[in-house]
Enzyme design. Structure first.
Site, PDB file in Angstrom:
ATOM      1  N   SER A 142       0.863  -1.187   0.000  1.00 20.86           N
ATOM      2  CA  SER A 142       0.000   0.000   0.000  1.00 20.86           C
ATOM      3  C   SER A 142       0.896   1.233   0.000  1.00 20.86           C
ATOM      4  CB  SER A 142      -0.856   0.011   1.269  1.00 20.86           C
ATOM      5  OG  SER A 142      -1.465   1.272   1.458  1.00 20.86           O
ATOM      6  N   TYR A 155      -1.932   0.084  10.387  1.00 16.07           N
ATOM      7  CA  TYR A 155      -1.921  -0.347   8.977  1.00 16.07           C
ATOM      8  C   TYR A 155      -0.580   0.004   8.324  1.00 16.07           C
ATOM      9  CZ  TYR A 155      -3.733  -0.916   4.172  1.00 16.07           C
ATOM     10  OH  TYR A 155      -3.943  -1.308   2.861  1.00 16.07           O
ATOM     11  N   ALA A 157       2.258   0.375   9.754  1.00 17.68           N
ATOM     12  CA  ALA A 157       3.314  -0.497  10.298  1.00 17.68           C
ATOM     13  C   ALA A 157       3.329  -1.837   9.556  1.00 17.68           C
ATOM     14  CB  ALA A 157       3.087  -0.730  11.792  1.00 17.68           C
ATOM     15  N   LYS A 159       2.236  -2.466   6.549  1.00 15.05           N
ATOM     16  CA  LYS A 159       2.582  -2.324   5.124  1.00 15.05           C
ATOM     17  C   LYS A 159       4.057  -1.915   4.952  1.00 15.05           C
ATOM     18  CE  LYS A 159      -1.345  -3.622   3.325  1.00 15.05           C
ATOM     19  NZ  LYS A 159      -1.467  -4.781   2.442  1.00 15.05           N
TER      20      LYS A 159
HETATM   21  N1  LIG Z   1      -8.627  -0.879  -1.483  1.00 14.06           N
HETATM   22  C1  LIG Z   1      -7.647  -0.050  -1.277  1.00 14.06           C
HETATM   23  O1  LIG Z   1      -7.822   1.185  -1.324  1.00 14.06           O
HETATM   24  C2  LIG Z   1      -6.263  -0.567  -1.003  1.00 14.06           C
HETATM   25  C3  LIG Z   1      -5.229   0.371  -1.029  1.00 14.06           C
HETATM   26  C4  LIG Z   1      -3.938  -0.069  -0.776  1.00 14.06           C
HETATM   27  C5  LIG Z   1      -3.690  -1.399  -0.530  1.00 14.06           C
HETATM   28  N2  LIG Z   1      -4.734  -2.282  -0.512  1.00 14.06           N
HETATM   29  C6  LIG Z   1      -4.413  -3.671  -0.201  1.00 14.06           C
HETATM   30  O2  LIG Z   1      -4.971  -4.518  -1.175  1.00 14.06           O
HETATM   31  C7  LIG Z   1      -5.285  -5.764  -0.596  1.00 14.06           C
HETATM   32  C8  LIG Z   1      -6.712  -6.137  -0.952  1.00 14.06           C
HETATM   33  O3  LIG Z   1      -7.558  -5.138  -0.441  1.00 14.06           O
HETATM   34  P1  LIG Z   1      -9.067  -4.921  -0.941  1.00 14.06           P
HETATM   35  O4  LIG Z   1      -9.274  -3.469  -1.063  1.00 14.06           O
HETATM   36  O5  LIG Z   1      -9.366  -5.792  -2.067  1.00 14.06           O
HETATM   37  O6  LIG Z   1      -9.840  -5.405   0.375  1.00 14.06           O
HETATM   38  P2  LIG Z   1     -11.210  -6.190   0.549  1.00 14.06           P
HETATM   39  O7  LIG Z   1     -12.157  -5.863  -0.552  1.00 14.06           O
HETATM   40  O8  LIG Z   1     -11.632  -5.953   1.956  1.00 14.06           O
HETATM   41  O9  LIG Z   1     -10.747  -7.699   0.375  1.00 14.06           O
HETATM   42  C9  LIG Z   1      -9.842  -8.248   1.295  1.00 14.06           C
HETATM   43  C10 LIG Z   1      -9.642  -9.707   0.973  1.00 14.06           C
HETATM   44  O10 LIG Z   1      -8.766 -10.260   1.963  1.00 14.06           O
HETATM   45  C11 LIG Z   1      -9.398 -11.391   2.551  1.00 14.06           C
HETATM   46  N3  LIG Z   1      -9.020 -11.522   3.947  1.00 14.06           N
HETATM   47  C12 LIG Z   1      -9.103 -10.601   4.932  1.00 14.06           C
HETATM   48  N4  LIG Z   1      -8.673 -11.120   6.090  1.00 14.06           N
HETATM   49  C13 LIG Z   1      -8.309 -12.398   5.834  1.00 14.06           C
HETATM   50  C14 LIG Z   1      -7.814 -13.463   6.621  1.00 14.06           C
HETATM   51  N5  LIG Z   1      -7.572 -13.317   7.932  1.00 14.06           N
HETATM   52  N6  LIG Z   1      -7.545 -14.649   6.037  1.00 14.06           N
HETATM   53  C15 LIG Z   1      -7.794 -14.823   4.717  1.00 14.06           C
HETATM   54  N7  LIG Z   1      -8.262 -13.855   3.911  1.00 14.06           N
HETATM   55  C16 LIG Z   1      -8.531 -12.668   4.469  1.00 14.06           C
HETATM   56  C17 LIG Z   1     -10.898 -11.134   2.399  1.00 14.06           C
HETATM   57  O11 LIG Z   1     -11.590 -12.342   2.367  1.00 14.06           O
HETATM   58  P3  LIG Z   1     -12.534 -12.902   3.545  1.00 14.06           P
HETATM   59  O12 LIG Z   1     -13.251 -11.731   4.145  1.00 14.06           O
HETATM   60  O13 LIG Z   1     -13.397 -13.890   2.827  1.00 14.06           O
HETATM   61  O14 LIG Z   1     -11.577 -13.544   4.488  1.00 14.06           O
HETATM   62  C18 LIG Z   1     -10.940 -10.484   1.023  1.00 14.06           C
HETATM   63  O15 LIG Z   1     -10.940 -11.466   0.016  1.00 14.06           O
HETATM   64  C19 LIG Z   1      -5.044  -5.626   0.905  1.00 14.06           C
HETATM   65  O16 LIG Z   1      -3.792  -6.181   1.241  1.00 14.06           O
HETATM   66  C20 LIG Z   1      -5.015  -4.136   1.109  1.00 14.06           C
HETATM   67  O17 LIG Z   1      -4.257  -3.758   2.225  1.00 14.06           O
HETATM   68  C21 LIG Z   1      -6.008  -1.906  -0.745  1.00 14.06           C
END
Ligand SMILES: NC(=O)c1ccc[n+]([C@@H]2O[C@H](COP(=O)([O-])OP(=O)(O)OC[C@H]3O[C@@H](n4cnc5c(N)ncnc54)[C@H](OP(=O)(O)O)[C@@H]3O)[C@@H](O)[C@H]2O)c1
Length: 270
Positions: A142, A155, A157, A159
Site C-alpha cells: 500500500s 496499517y 506499520a 505495510k
Molecule cells: N482498497 C484499497 O484502497 C487498497 C489500497 C492499498 C492497498 N490495498 C491492499 O490490497 C489488498 C486487498 O484489499 P481490498 O481493497 O481488495 O480489500 P477487501 O475488498 O476488503 O478484500 C480483502 C480480501 O482479503 C481477505 N481476507 C481478509 N482477512 C483475511 C484473513 N484473515 N484470512 C484470509 N483472507 C482474508 C478477504 O476475504 P474474507 O473476508 O473472505 O476472508 C478479502 O478477500 C489488501 O492487502 C489491502 O491492504 C487496498
C-alpha cells in the site's frame, strides 16, 4: 497450465485479479482462491470457471500459520505446481493511536498477523515450488507502506513491514529466477475501509479517507497483473505517489501535509 494462488481472492482486488487472469488465460488458468468466506470464494470461482479457468477454493485464515501451509499443500495436490503467488489478503484500520485503549491494543497484532505474517507464511510454504517453476511472487502492499498515514499507525506499520520483507527477499531470490513484485495501491474503490478496524477493533463501517478519486478496482488489478507479468520490482500506481517518494527526501513536511489532506476532516487529529 498456469497456476496462480491468490490470498484474499474472495473480494475486492483479489477477486478482480482472479477474474482478469481467467479472462486472459482462459483454459490455461488454474486459480487457487483463498479467503475466509467459502460462499464468496465460490461466487468468484464460478465467474472464473465461466471463462474456462480451473479453480480451487480454500476457506482459510492467513493469520494462522498451519492454514497457510495447508493452503499451499492443497494447491500442490490439486495442480502439481505453483507459478504465481499473490499475497493480497489484507485488513485495514482507522484510529488515532492515542484513542486506542490499552485493553484494545491487541488488534494491532491481529493486523500484523493478517497483513505481514500471512504473507510471510504463504511465501515460505510456496517458495520451493516457486523456485521449481522460476515463478513470480506479488505482494499487495500500500502507499501506507511508503508514507506514514495519520490514523493508520497500525496499517502503515504492517505495510512498511511488507515493503521491507519483500525488498530483501527480492534480492535473495535474484539468482533463483523468482521475481518479487510489490504493488503500492493508493485509494482503490473496494469496501476494505468499511470492514477495517476502528479504535475498539470493531468494523469501522465507514471510510476515514476521501474516496472521490478512488481508483477503480479493475484498473488496480490490471496494473498489478502487468507488473507481475513483466516481473517489475514495484508498481506505484499514482503519479502523486511517485513524486511523493522524491519529495520525501527533500521536503518531508510537504509530504506530511499531503498525507493529512487525504483524511476526512472528522477523523483528523485535533
Ligand atoms: N482498497 C484499497 O484502497 C487498497 C489500497 C492499498 C492497498 N490495498 C491492499 O490490497 C489488498 C486487498 O484489499 P481490498 O481493497 O481488495 O480489500 P477487501 O475488498 O476488503 O478484500 C480483502 C480480501 O482479503 C481477505 N481476507 C481478509 N482477512 C483475511 C484473513 N484473515 N484470512 C484470509 N483472507 C482474508 C478477504 O476475504 P474474507 O473476508 O473472505 O476472508 C478479502 O478477500 C489488501 O492487502 C489491502 O491492504 C487496498
Amino acid at each position: 497450465m498456469i497456476v496462480t494462488l491468490i490470498t484474499g481472492g474472495s473480494d475486492g482486488i483479489g477477486a478482480e485479479l482472479a477474474r482478469q487472469l481467467a479472462a486472459k488465460q482462459r483454459g490455461d488458468a488454474a486459480l487457487v482462491l483463498a479467503g475466509r468466506s467459502q460462499q464468496k470464494l465460490d461466487a468468484v470461482a464460478a465467474q472464473c470457471q465461466a471463462q474456462g479457468a480451473k479453480t480451487l477454493c480454500v476457506a482459510m485464515d492467513v493469520a494462522q500459520e498451519p492454514q497457510c501451509r495447508s493452503l499451499v499443500d492443497q494447491a500442490m495436490q490439486q495442480f502439481g505446481r505453483i507459478d504465481n503467488l499473490i499475497n493480497n489478503a489484507g485488513v485495514s484500520a482507522q484510529a488515532l493511536f492515542e484513542e486506542v485503549k490499552a485493553e484494545d491494543l491487541h488488534w494491532y497484532e491481529t493486523l500484523m498477523k493478517v497483513n505481514l505474517w500471512g504473507s510471510v507464511w504463504c511465501t515460505h510454504a510456496a517458495l520451493p515450488h516457486l523456485k521449481a517453476t522460476r515463478g513470480r511472487i506479488v505482494a499487495v502492499g500500500s502507499l501506507a507502506g511508503l508514507f506514514g498515514v495519520p490514523g493508520r499507525t497500525a496499517y502503515s506499520a504492517t505495510k512498511f513491514a511488507m515493503t521491507g520483507f519483500f525488498e530483501a527477499l527480492r534480492i535473495e531470490l535474484r539468482g533463483a529466477g523468482v521475481s518479487v513484485t510489490t504493488a503500492y495501491p493508493g485509494v482503490v474503490a473496494t469496501s476494505i475501509r468499511h470492514r477495517g478496524f476502528n479504535a475498539r477493533g470493531e468494523p469501522a463501517g465507514s471510510s476515514g479517507l476521501k474516496e472521490d478519486d478512488a481508483m477503480p478496482v479493475e484498473e488496480c488489478a490490471r496494473l498489478i497483473l502487468e507488473g507481475m507479468e513483466k516481473r517489475e520490482r514495484e508498481v506505484v500506481m499514482v503519479a502523486k505517489a511517485r513524486l511523493g517518494r522524491f519529495m520525501k527526501l527533500i521536503a518531508p513536511g510537504w509530504v506530511e501535509k499531503q498525507a493529512l489532506a487525504a483524511l476526512k476532516d472528522e477523523v483528523k487529529p485535533h
